[in-house]
Scaffold this motif. Structure first.
Motif: not given
Length: 321
Positions: A300-321
């Protein structure tokens, strides 16, 4: 038991405080090779202090140990603490994770911001709180996606409750191979982290460890730190055993875990509020629930992460299904 977060999105870091009122019996189990802690020796079963007023999870690496001073100050304002003569000393063990190289602005000047973030987190403590990119999870990363702050809970058949809170900043990955499927999928309840189950067909690279220093040319920035809490009546020694059991959840949800470059650790807290003292067979069930609940919280910690400016990794929600 209340949880409070404070974070700075420009800094990409933060603090999570767990306040115990009344104080809770506590223990710790450290299985990672690179931990950073404060006041954890006193949690050993043979040492004098039996209960704690709070525990702290913080970003900032060693700088983040200052967060406990802020939480201690907030508790002192409330008159909380271990009595010593006419004084009260709040007992606040803490653990930190390394998030100094995650794209945030760490040019904070002479003194780090973590003491003030700790104070703010304690003052914000409540029964509900944000997860994902919040508190100690604000700048967390895994090998494949952003990490974050996760939580989950379970009520056993005998009425005992166990809850997990975790800041996921692992060297490895919470997802299987190059997919967005979680290692913790067998423990998922009610689609709480996407409901997509296990991958099919099974990816050929699933067992190949994905590590931060292989995924990007940067120094490893790691450690998953957690709290497992129950309303059962436990001794310090039993709380230690519960913390050890909760580490099985790390192994179920992260591949790999407990490496020499992770400071993986679990605090265990027993409030005793449920009034039930588990028998041996009940304690086995409690340990199983602790592991499963921790695995869910990590996902849930990984699932709930939100994208933000200057991120060095994508959020899980940004991954293609």
């Amino acid at each position: 038991m209340l949880v409070g977060n404070a974070d700075d999105q420009r800094l990409k870091s933060g603090v999570t405080a767990v306040l115990c009122d009344p104080p809770a019996t506590a223990a710790i189990a450290v299985l990672g090779g690179a931990p950073g802690t404060r006041e954890t020796d006193l949690l050993a079963p043979h040492n004098t202090v039996q209960t704690v007023d709070a525990v702290v999870l913080s970003g900032g690496s060693a700088f983040g140990l200052d967060a406990a001073s802020g939480v201690q100050a907030a508790l002192r304002d409330l008159g909380r603490g271990f009595p010593v003569g006419s004084l009260r000393i709040p007992i606040v063990p803490a653990a930190i994770l390394f998030d100094l190289m995650n794209g945030g602005d760490k040019d904070w000047g002479r003194f780090s911001p973590y003491r003030e973030l700790g104070y703010e987190a304690a003052r914000a403590a409540a029964s509900s709180f944000a997860t994902g990119s919040a508190g100690a999870g604000a700048g967390a990363l895994t090998a494949t996606f952003k990490g974050g702050l996760g939580s989950a809970s379970t009520v056993l058949a005998n009425g005992i409750t166990v809850g997990a809170l975790v800041a996921v900043n692992a060297l490895g990955s919470a997802t299987i191979g190059g997919t967005r499927h979680f290692w913790a999928a067998p423990f998922e309840l009610d689609g709480e982290f996407g409901g997509i189950g296990m991958p099919s067909p099974w990816p050929g690279d699933a067992m190949l460890p994905r590590l931060k220093f292989r995924e990007a040319p940067a120094a490893p920035v790691n450690t998953t730190i957690a709290v497992i809490a129950t309303d059962a009546v436990l001794t310090k020694a039993e709380a230690k055993r519960l913390a050890i059991s909760a580490h099985d959840g790390f192994s179920r949800a992260l591949w790999p875990s407990h490496t020499p470059l992770d400071g993986d650790l679990v605090f265990a807290l027993s409030t005793g509020a449920g009034g039930k003292k588990p028998l041996l067979e009940d304690f086995i069930d409690l340990g199983v629930a602790a592991a499963a609940t921790m695995a869910r919280a990590i996902a849930r910690g990984v699932h709930d992460a939100a994208p933000a400016e200057n991120d060095v990794k994508p959020a899980w929600s940004q991954a293609s299904a």
